[in-house]
Design a protein around this motif. Structure first.
Motif: not given
Length: 338
Positions: A53, A55, A98, A240, A316
């Protein structure tokens, strides 16, 4: 130091399901925009893989993890090829990441340690641990009051054997809510088929959720009730929110015909799960992300038909760029939206 990895059950317990025919990538899914074959890659350190992932935090740092339990960061404006700096080591396997509403910490779904809070100095604090009820923390969404909604994808198989859960095709997953003030974790919805990406709606009355094995986009009402919004032509992973009522979905592979044809044959699926990984049904080498609205209508799709950046599991939006993560790739990727 890496924590011990759990052993998966040797045998899967598949049930008979109807076969499906993967739909063609046509209409809103047509590969008219192939920019995912032309991304800029910011690599992990040599030998590291799996930035699942990605962010961007309030300090304009792009943050991702790797298979060895480390979290890394790059400046958001770093040129392609820039190597990252180490932020923290969880000892597990970071998946969804997150930013806490305070902007002072990260919430990390660790597949082997549960839900974590990581502070700017790199300190790692367990919020739930891996004891029941958390088995495979995968992706999260944090409400304005600090409540953390997250997917617990499988109570049967660790992330290292996620294919076995998909072959078993049972509702082994659920969505949980963790309340930091009380330390309490409760079940929001269960009976889900490898629930993966999750995001809150703008009014925080519901969750947008994808199931990987059934390739479905769902809406989970926090007051109760689950509604199917769409049957997707690809297997979804992380999800997202953009902030305007739309959501990016990472789709690591279009649906695999042989996997869908095996659904009515539990015994064959059980045998397939015992084969070496290379002999099992494989994800296609194809890059794909999609932008959907709150009704599940597809607004935009980006493709990488040549699979130059493959197995896209994280997506994202930050300004006019998309940042991408990959379960198996050697770095994160950046692509302009305009």
């Amino acid at each position: 130091m890496l924590i011990p990895r759990p052993r998966p059950p040797r045998l899967i317990r598949p049930v008979r399901e109807p076969a499906t025919v993967p739909p063609a990538l046509t209409g809103a899914w047509a590969p008219t925009d192939d920019r995912l074959d032309h991304v800029e890659v910011l690599p992990l350190p040599e030998g590291a893989v799996g930035p699942e992932d990605v962010v961007v935090d309030d300090a304009d740092r792009v943050i991702s993890g790797d298979e060895e339990g480390r979290l890394w960061w790059w400046p958001v404006d770093a040129p392609a090829g820039t190597r990252p700096r180490l932020l923290a080591e969880t000892g597990g396997r970071p998946l969804g990441i997150e930013v806490d509403p305070s902007g002072e910490a990260l919430v990390v779904c660790d597949a082997y340690r549960g839900l974590l809070r990581v502070t700017p100095d790199g300190a790692v604090h367990e919020l739930t641990g891996t004891a029941p009820p958390v088995h495979l923390a995968n992706n999260a969404a944090v409400a304005r009051d600090g409540t953390i909604y997250f997917t617990d994808s499988s109570d049967r198989f660790p992330v290292s054997h996620w294919k076995r859960d998909l072959l078993e095709h049972r509702p082994n997953g659920r969505v949980l809510a963790h309340h930091p003030n009380s330390g309490r974790t409760e079940v929001v919805a269960d009976g889900l088929y490898f629930p993966n990406g999750i995001a809150l709606t703008p009014d925080e009355s519901a969750l947008m959720l994808v199931e990987t094995s059934t390739h479905r986009l769902l809406r989970v009402e926090l007051g109760g009730g689950v509604r199917v919004l769409a049957d997707l032509p690809a297997y979804p992973d992380n999800l997202a929110a953009v902030g305007d009522g739309t959501y990016w979905i990472a789709l690591p592979s279009p649906r695999v015909p042989i996997a869908e044809r095996l659904l009515p044959h539990p015994r064959l699926r059980q045998l397939a799960a015992l084969l070496p990984d290379a002999m099992q049904p494989q994800p296609r080498r194809y890059g794909l992300v999609a932008l959907v609205d709150g009704d599940g209508t597809v607004r935009r799709t980006l493709h990488g038909p040549n699979g130059h950046y493959r197995m896209i599991t994280g997506v994202r939006q930050h300004g006019d760029h998309l940042w991408l993560g990959s379960l198996t790739g050697p770095g994160v990727a950046r692509v302009p939206l305009r």
